[in-house]
Write an enzyme that holds these catalytic residues in place. Structure first.
Site, PDB file in Angstrom:
ATOM      1  CB  SER A 116       0.581 104.879  78.488  1.00 37.72           C
ATOM      2  OG  SER A 116      -0.335 104.428  79.463  1.00 37.72           O
ATOM      3  CE  LYS A 119      -1.188 100.769  77.829  1.00 40.67           C
ATOM      4  NZ  LYS A 119      -0.986 101.751  78.896  1.00 40.67           N
ATOM      5  CB  SER A 174      -3.633 104.171  76.383  1.00 49.40           C
ATOM      6  OG  SER A 174      -2.412 104.117  77.080  1.00 49.40           O
TER       7      SER A 174
END
Length: 405
Positions: A116, A119, A174
């Site tokens: 993640s 991102k 997230s």
């Protein structure tokens, strides 16, 4: 400055445990020099998802981006400084975002799986493109390929959300669902794949050449990878934006209910905000393939340091504990201690112009960008103009004599 390259801590695997031994002072492998060295510490992943290939090898030129000392799979730190902490992360970097100096790293250019922390690239690529007040309606395609057990903001099909709400859901929770919606919106007519292409274009602009996105959220995808060094470039670009700094520093947010959607309470995951002095924000990540990943930025005594780490395990410290140890190590170094630097997009343009000049002149010696490098061209030009001028004057004199006669 003298650079000390030492091998990363060795890992001894026992039954049900991982023991990290202290680093040993041996030479780290430098790709440009071709010397041997011990690799960075690695904990083998039991299984890899089917269809997810290993990333391509790092090219020697890419491994030396930011300085020749960074072209190593081992640990590189300034000579005469305290030893870097032993961590399970297979790749990491500590860098000063203000000066652009790289303070140290372990396998800084090694390809790793992002999870993640990808991102952040989505944010850097699309924040300039998307109006935060735009209202977006979530579609079935935004959600159909998401595991309900994965990290989600909680948007629903048919629900309408502002872009700003989606950014908060992306960075606090997230949210993989928020990532899909934002990428689809940012991709325009090309949809979500177009948004991913914008991410890759932005990575190229930042000179993060070891980063390739396949999913906007960082969920595993075939051919998706990044490096600790590239994440530092991406973090630097992200934290230069006021809107990003505001979003990433938000701890909680409440989204009201509206027709077609219920209220949402967003809470930031544990990114060291409020627990580490000077922490400006951070982003965690985890997949079975990537293991634990983390990017965090802290400010102290006029210095802003970023830590990026990939491939960490949850014991004994976890990614947040390892990030804390690395930041403490970085802040303890003198401001002028460094092993390399973070490149900038402007440097990329200069390098491109340099290459064009080499191609045009065929003289690599005239491409260094130094004032003296153009001296042969300048002298030759002046000489040619002088010859032409002498010829013109001689012709004028002969013509004047003929007219006078």
């Amino acid at each position: 400055m003298t650079i000390r390259r030492i091998a990363a801590p060795a890992i001894v695997v026992a039954v049900g445990a991982v023991v990290v031994s202290p680093a040993a002072p041996v030479a780290a492998r430098n790709r440009t020099a071709g010397t041997g060295a011990q690799p960075c510490p690695t904990v083998e992943v039991p299984t890899r998802p089917v269809g997810t290939p290993s990333p391509p090898p790092v090219e020697p030129a890419e491994a030396a981006v930011g300085g020749a000392a960074l072209a190593t799979t081992g640990l590189v730190t300034p000579a005469g400084t305290p030893s870097a902490p032993a961590v399970t992360a297979t790749s990491w970097i500590v860098a000063d975002l203000g000066s652009g100096q790289v303070l140290g790293g372990c396998g800084p250019h090694e390809h790793r799986t992002p999870a993640s922390v990808q991102k952040l690239l989505l944010a850097v690529a699309l924040l300039p493109r998307l109006d935060p007040t735009t209202v977006v309606e979530v579609t079935r395609d935004d959600l159909h390929d998401l595991d309900p057990a994965s990290s989600l903001m909680g948007v629903v099909e048919g629900g309408r959300y502002t872009v700003e709400e989606l950014w908060l859901g992306l960075l606090l929770e997230s949210g993989n669902d928020a990532a899909n919606v934002l990428a689809r919106l940012g991709g325009g007519g090309a949809g979500r794949p177009g948004g991913v292409q914008v991410m890759n274009d932005e990575a190229g602009r930042l000179r993060a050449s070891q980063t390739h996105a396949v999913t906007p959220s960082g969920l595993d995808g075939a051919g998706q990878y990044t490096s600790a060094y590239d994440l530092a470039l991406i973090a630097r670009a992200a934290f230069e934006r006021d809107d990003f700094r505001r979003y990433i520093a938000t701890r909680t947010a409440s989204l009201p209910s509206t027709p077609g959607r219920s209220a949402l309470a967003l809470t930031g995951d544990n990114t060291l905000l409020g627990s580490y002095p000077g922490m400006l924000g951070g982003k965690t990540g985890f997949t079975d393939l990537a293991r634990q990943t983390y990017v965090g930025v802290a400010e102290r005594d006029g210095r802003t340091l970023a830590v990026t780490l990939l491939g960490a395990e949850n014991a004994p410290l976890g990614s947040l504990g390892e990030a804390t140890a690395l930041l403490n190590w970085g802040f303890a170094l003198a401001p002028d201690e460094a092993v390399g630097h973070l490149v900038t997009p402007d440097q990329g343009k200069k390098d491109e112009n340099k290459d064009k000049l080499v191609a045009a002149t065929g003289d690599e010696g005239g491409t260094g960008g130094e004032p003296g490098s153009l001296l042969p061209v300048t002298v030759g030009t002046v000489a040619a103009l002088g010859i032409i001028l002498v010829g013109v004057l001689a012709g004028w004199r002969r013509a004047s004599r003929r007219v006078a006669g």
